[in-house]
Design a protein around this motif. Structure first.
Motif, PDB file in Angstrom:
ATOM      1  N   GLN A 177     -14.111   3.910  -4.857  1.00 22.82           N
ATOM      2  CA  GLN A 177     -13.140   4.030  -5.951  1.00 22.82           C
ATOM      3  C   GLN A 177     -13.840   3.741  -7.277  1.00 22.82           C
ATOM      4  N   ASP A 226       0.806  -1.230   0.000  1.00 23.86           N
ATOM      5  CA  ASP A 226       0.000   0.000   0.000  1.00 23.86           C
ATOM      6  C   ASP A 226       0.837   1.277   0.000  1.00 23.86           C
ATOM      7  N   LEU A 227       2.070   1.190   0.522  1.00 23.84           N
ATOM      8  CA  LEU A 227       2.932   2.377   0.574  1.00 23.84           C
ATOM      9  C   LEU A 227       3.188   2.944  -0.818  1.00 23.84           C
ATOM     10  N   PHE A 228       3.143   2.085  -1.837  1.00 25.33           N
ATOM     11  CA  PHE A 228       3.527   2.511  -3.186  1.00 25.33           C
ATOM     12  C   PHE A 228       2.363   2.460  -4.179  1.00 25.33           C
ATOM     13  N   LEU A 229       1.149   2.312  -3.667  1.00 22.05           N
ATOM     14  CA  LEU A 229      -0.009   2.239  -4.557  1.00 22.05           C
ATOM     15  C   LEU A 229      -0.884   3.487  -4.425  1.00 22.05           C
ATOM     16  N   PRO A 230      -1.556   3.875  -5.526  1.00 19.79           N
ATOM     17  CA  PRO A 230      -2.412   5.062  -5.448  1.00 19.79           C
ATOM     18  C   PRO A 230      -3.794   4.773  -4.851  1.00 19.79           C
ATOM     19  N   THR A 231      -4.117   3.510  -4.654  1.00 17.86           N
ATOM     20  CA  THR A 231      -5.428   3.118  -4.101  1.00 17.86           C
ATOM     21  C   THR A 231      -5.442   3.374  -2.582  1.00 17.86           C
ATOM     22  N   PRO A 232      -6.607   3.317  -1.911  1.00 17.52           N
ATOM     23  CA  PRO A 232      -6.652   3.656  -0.480  1.00 17.52           C
ATOM     24  C   PRO A 232      -5.664   2.844   0.359  1.00 17.52           C
ATOM     25  N   PHE A 233      -4.964   3.541   1.254  1.00 20.82           N
ATOM     26  CA  PHE A 233      -3.982   2.884   2.118  1.00 20.82           C
ATOM     27  C   PHE A 233      -4.709   1.963   3.095  1.00 20.82           C
ATOM     28  N   GLY A 234      -4.310   0.715   3.134  1.00 15.69           N
ATOM     29  CA  GLY A 234      -4.941  -0.262   4.028  1.00 15.69           C
ATOM     30  C   GLY A 234      -5.796  -1.273   3.275  1.00 15.69           C
ATOM     31  N   LEU A 235      -6.136  -0.955   2.019  1.00 18.47           N
ATOM     32  CA  LEU A 235      -6.980  -1.868   1.237  1.00 18.47           C
ATOM     33  C   LEU A 235      -6.251  -3.178   0.938  1.00 18.47           C
ATOM     34  N   LEU A 268     -15.558   1.365  -1.091  1.00 17.93           N
ATOM     35  CA  LEU A 268     -14.896   2.563  -0.553  1.00 17.93           C
ATOM     36  C   LEU A 268     -15.000   3.765  -1.498  1.00 17.93           C
TER      37      LEU A 268
END
Lengths: 175, 281
Positions: A125, A65-74, A123
């Protein structure tokens, strides 16, 4: 879990993360690419059982998740569910067939991607189910079957099964 | 005794999965509530800053392998494209003398250097360092960030036109949402004052052009440029897409129009970030 196991698990997550962003992201077909990070919780659930699968899935998902543009924690949420579900579903399987790990990896990846798209849509998206899910499944599922064996080997080295889960695995453990 | 052990193991497992699910939901909530400025964003930006030198090093070693694999996957298409390009080149060479060709190339390069629709807006030229890191969003990462003045909301252009918009930025890089992303919507203008909304439908897919009134004379090849309206999300007159398909259905409330982005989003290498914000318009 010992400090050595923890260090190994961290190393495996970062190696797979590096390979994912430097190598696999470039292999795109119809806008989608193989997803080795989603394979980590699957491999952990298969090799080490539901408990460790869920824990490893959560932390590898957070790293992704640190490097993805989607919601953090998904990815952490999906990884945790996927590791647990794979561990529960494969606990009683006889692991003597060579085709079992690729088949489990492909099926679990398809399930994980679908869960990711559904939760992402919940969520808010846009386009998760309509625009992105089908290409991701078409590319990600066969790729997961191909990548299953090396990723499983690495994860089994880093995250060994607990004594209780080792007893529950039939047919001599990882193949 | 064995039954009790099994029960306690099951209970422990339930607690573990419950705690992890709760932690995941908490993290997602914190991310949403932070809206790009909270603790979660800070952690993400720090990780991206720390990982970028390593990423570039790894990239230099591994990217040729990735390109080779990608080439193997697209071998058929590349061969076809090569044949087509060779054919076009031969035709062009037979039509033009080499001096004329050189002059044209120079003019094209000059056009790239002075993008007419940028006007006096300051630009930052950036390199694309990561393509489409997620299967569920059409985004790219650039090597220029807040240290060079890049901020969330700034438009990004390539030689031919609009590429997308900055959705996240940190010290050494930023993330761009491409116009083809399903979350992207760009207000456009065409012909003599017609307005529409160009929306992404996923990477590599045609763009959907919405809110075109029935009976509007819109033909294939029409250029769509940013309108400058929509609370000035983008500066006006940046080319966005060309219409590729128009069809009308009786009793439909709008024309069914699709378009192709003018920028080649599959082959992005260098882009310009326009240091422009809606407040500066």
């Amino acid at each position: 879990m010992t400090t050595t196991d923890l260090a190994r698990a961290t190393l495996v997550v970062f190696v797979v993360l590096g390979v994912q962003h430097s190598l696999l992201d470039a292999v795109r077909v119809d806008g989608a690419h193989p997803d080795a990070m989603l394979l980590l919780p699957v491999a952990a659930g298969y090799a080490a059982g539901p408990d460790r699968g869920a824990i490893f899935g959560f932390f590898s998902g957070l790293a992704a998740d640190l490097f993805l543009p989607t919601p953090f924690g998904l990815s952490a949420l999906v990884g945790c569910l996927l590791g647990y579900a794979t561990g529960v579903a494969t606990r009683g399987l006889v692991r003597s067939s060579w085709w079992l790990p690729p088949a489990v990896a492909a099926a679990a990846t398809a399930g994980g991607m679908t869960a990711y798209a559904i939760l992402g849509a919940v969520l808010g998206q846009p386009g998760m189910l309509r625009a992105y899910l089908v290409p991701a499944l078409v590319v990600g599922t066969p790729a997961a079957a191909v990548l299953a064996t090396p990723v499983l080997r690495m994860v089994a080295w880093a995250v060994p099964a607990s004594a209780a889960d080792r007893g529950a695995q039939a047919g001599g453990g990882l193949r | 005794m064995a039954r009790r052990t099994r029960r306690s193991r099951r209970a422990r497992r339930g607690v573990t999965i419950g705690v992890l699910l709760l932690a995941s939901i908490t993290v997602i909530t914190l991310d949403y509530r932070g809206d790009g400025r909270g603790a979660i964003s800070w952690v993400k930006h720090a990780a991206n800053d720390a990982f970028s030198p390593l990423h570039r090093g790894l990239d230099a070693v591994v990217r040729p392998i990735g390109s080779f694999l990608a080439g193997a996957v697209h071998a058929g298409a590349i061969e076809q494209q090569n044949a087509k390009l060779r054919n076009e080149l031969n035709r062009a060479q037979s039509k033009l003398g080499s001096a004329q060709l050189t002059r044209n190339e120079l003019q094209a390069l000059e056009r790239l250097d002075h993008l007419p629709w940028v006007g006096d807006i300051t630009t930052v030229t950036a390199t694309v360092v990561a393509l489409n890191p997620s299967n569920f969003a059409a985004t790219v990462q650039l090597d220029k960030g807040t240290a060079q003045g890049v901020a969330v909301g700034m438009p990004v252009v390539a030689g031919a036109g609009l590429v997308g918009q900055v959705v996240d930025s940190w010290s050494s890089g930023c993330t761009i949402r491409l116009v083809t992303d399903a979350a992207s919507a760009v207000g456009v203008r065409y012909g003599s004052g017609g307005l529409a909304l160009v929306q992404g439908t996923g990477l590599g897919r045609p763009l959907a052009v919405n809110y075109v009134d029935p009976g509007t004379p819109l033909s294939t090849g029409t250029l769509l440029v940013t309108s400058g309206l929509q609370n000035a999300k983008f500066p006006p007159d940046i080319p966005v897409a060309r219409v590729t398909h128009v069809s009308s259905t009786p009793s439909a409330t709008q024309e069914s129009v699709s378009a192709q982005s003018v920028a080649d989003l599959a082959q992005l290498q260098y882009v310009d970030v326009l240091l422009w914000s809606s407040s500066s318009s």
